[in-house]
Design a protein around this motif. Sequence first.
Motif, short mmCIF file in Angstrom:
data_model
loop_
_atom_site.label_atom_id
_atom_site.label_comp_id
_atom_site.label_asym_id
_atom_site.label_seq_id
_atom_site.Cartn_x
_atom_site.Cartn_y
_atom_site.Cartn_z
N THR A 217 107.93 35.44 -26.57
CA THR A 217 108.03 35.44 -28.03
C THR A 217 108.22 34.09 -28.36
OG1 THR A 217 109.45 37.52 -27.73
CG2 THR A 217 109.25 36.65 -29.95
N PRO A 218 106.80 33.57 -29.03
CA PRO A 218 106.91 32.26 -29.69
C PRO A 218 107.49 32.42 -31.09
CG PRO A 218 104.79 33.05 -29.65
CD PRO A 218 105.60 34.17 -28.89
N SER A 219 108.36 31.35 -31.51
CA SER A 219 108.97 31.07 -32.85
C SER A 219 107.88 30.29 -33.73
CB SER A 219 110.20 30.39 -32.79
OG SER A 219 111.17 31.16 -32.11
N PRO A 220 108.12 30.12 -34.96
CA PRO A 220 107.20 29.37 -35.81
C PRO A 220 107.27 27.91 -35.43
CG PRO A 220 108.74 30.71 -37.25
CD PRO A 220 109.14 30.94 -35.51
N ALA A 221 105.93 27.37 -35.40
CA ALA A 221 105.79 26.03 -35.27
C ALA A 221 106.56 25.25 -36.07
CB ALA A 221 104.17 25.79 -34.97
N SER A 222 106.81 24.04 -35.47
CA SER A 222 107.50 22.97 -36.17
C SER A 222 107.19 21.54 -35.95
CB SER A 222 108.90 23.03 -36.02
OG SER A 222 109.38 22.70 -34.63
N ASP A 223 107.20 20.62 -36.53
CA ASP A 223 106.89 19.28 -36.07
C ASP A 223 108.02 18.45 -35.74
OD1 ASP A 223 104.52 17.26 -36.62
OD2 ASP A 223 106.42 16.11 -37.54
N ARG B 264 110.87 32.26 -26.40
CA ARG B 264 112.00 33.10 -25.67
C ARG B 264 111.21 33.83 -24.50
NH1 ARG B 264 115.22 38.62 -27.23
NH2 ARG B 264 116.58 38.63 -25.56
N PHE B 265 111.78 33.61 -23.25
CA PHE B 265 111.25 34.38 -22.18
C PHE B 265 112.43 35.28 -21.85
CE2 PHE B 265 109.11 30.46 -22.42
CZ PHE B 265 107.73 30.60 -22.01
N VAL B 266 111.65 36.46 -21.52
CA VAL B 266 112.48 37.67 -20.62
C VAL B 266 111.45 37.86 -19.29
CG1 VAL B 266 113.78 39.88 -20.72
CG2 VAL B 266 113.57 38.50 -22.97
N ALA B 267 112.42 37.59 -18.52
CA ALA B 267 111.66 38.11 -17.10
C ALA B 267 112.27 39.08 -16.22
CB ALA B 267 111.69 36.70 -16.23
N ASN B 268 111.61 40.08 -15.62
CA ASN B 268 112.15 41.26 -14.67
C ASN B 268 111.60 41.30 -13.34
OD1 ASN B 268 113.70 42.98 -16.85
ND2 ASN B 268 111.80 42.00 -17.91
N ALA B 269 112.50 41.00 -12.46
CA ALA B 269 112.02 41.00 -11.06
C ALA B 269 113.01 41.51 -10.20
CB ALA B 269 111.56 39.73 -10.53
N ALA B 270 112.76 42.40 -9.22
CA ALA B 270 113.76 42.89 -8.14
C ALA B 270 114.91 43.46 -8.81
CB ALA B 270 114.06 41.75 -7.17
N GLN B 271 114.99 44.23 -10.18
CA GLN B 271 116.02 44.84 -10.78
C GLN B 271 116.79 43.80 -11.21
OE1 GLN B 271 117.73 47.61 -7.73
NE2 GLN B 271 116.05 48.86 -8.29
N ARG B 272 116.58 42.67 -11.66
CA ARG B 272 117.10 41.52 -12.20
C ARG B 272 116.22 41.18 -13.52
NH1 ARG B 272 120.49 38.77 -8.22
NH2 ARG B 272 120.11 40.06 -6.16
N THR B 273 117.25 40.74 -14.52
CA THR B 273 116.57 40.24 -15.82
C THR B 273 116.98 38.97 -16.07
OG1 THR B 273 116.63 42.44 -16.48
CG2 THR B 273 116.42 40.74 -18.37
N SER B 274 116.11 38.08 -16.44
CA SER B 274 116.47 36.68 -16.91
C SER B 274 116.23 36.53 -18.38
CB SER B 274 115.95 35.50 -16.09
OG SER B 274 116.35 35.50 -14.77
N ASP B 275 116.78 35.91 -19.25
CA ASP B 275 116.40 35.57 -20.52
C ASP B 275 116.81 34.06 -21.16
OD1 ASP B 275 116.40 35.57 -23.55
OD2 ASP B 275 117.29 37.42 -23.61
N THR B 276 115.73 33.25 -21.38
CA THR B 276 115.93 32.04 -21.76
C THR B 276 115.09 31.70 -23.02
OG1 THR B 276 116.34 29.75 -20.74
CG2 THR B 276 114.40 31.11 -20.15
N THR B 277 115.54 30.57 -23.53
CA THR B 277 114.51 29.72 -24.60
C THR B 277 114.39 28.63 -24.18
OG1 THR B 277 115.54 31.44 -26.35
CG2 THR B 277 114.37 29.54 -27.23
N VAL B 278 112.85 28.27 -24.28
CA VAL B 278 112.64 27.01 -24.29
C VAL B 278 111.56 26.45 -25.26
CG1 VAL B 278 110.91 25.48 -22.70
CG2 VAL B 278 112.26 27.56 -21.60
#
Length: 107
Positions: free
Chosen positions: A64-70, A80-94
């Motif tokens: 999920t990308p947020s509005p662009a900024s300069d 925001r990234f949410v990842a699902n693998a092997a019955q685990r979930t990770s959530d991070t923002t980059v």
Amino acid sequence: MGLSSFHQAQAFNFRFLDSSAVARFTDEDWQVLRDATRQALNHGSDGDTITWRNDKTGHWGTITPSPASDRAGATCRRTRFVANAAQRTSDTTVTFCRIDGQWKVAQ
């Protein structure tokens, strides 16, 4: 996580990733995620969620990308990234910035 990526993460003492969803990613999962990330950053509308899936592994996630900024003349997007693998979930923002035509993780 692909073996080479996993060792790189350990080299930076990211041991907390050992129990995360991304620790279970294959190299192919990472490629599907990279392709989806480029699509989201280049064409995704602000706040719209893009779902990716690797049918071979069943691993999937959302971007999920947020509005662009300069930032110092570069276009940047918190994502925001949410990842699902092997019955685990990770959530991070980059934050990514577009530098020389390519999206790179902001420092």
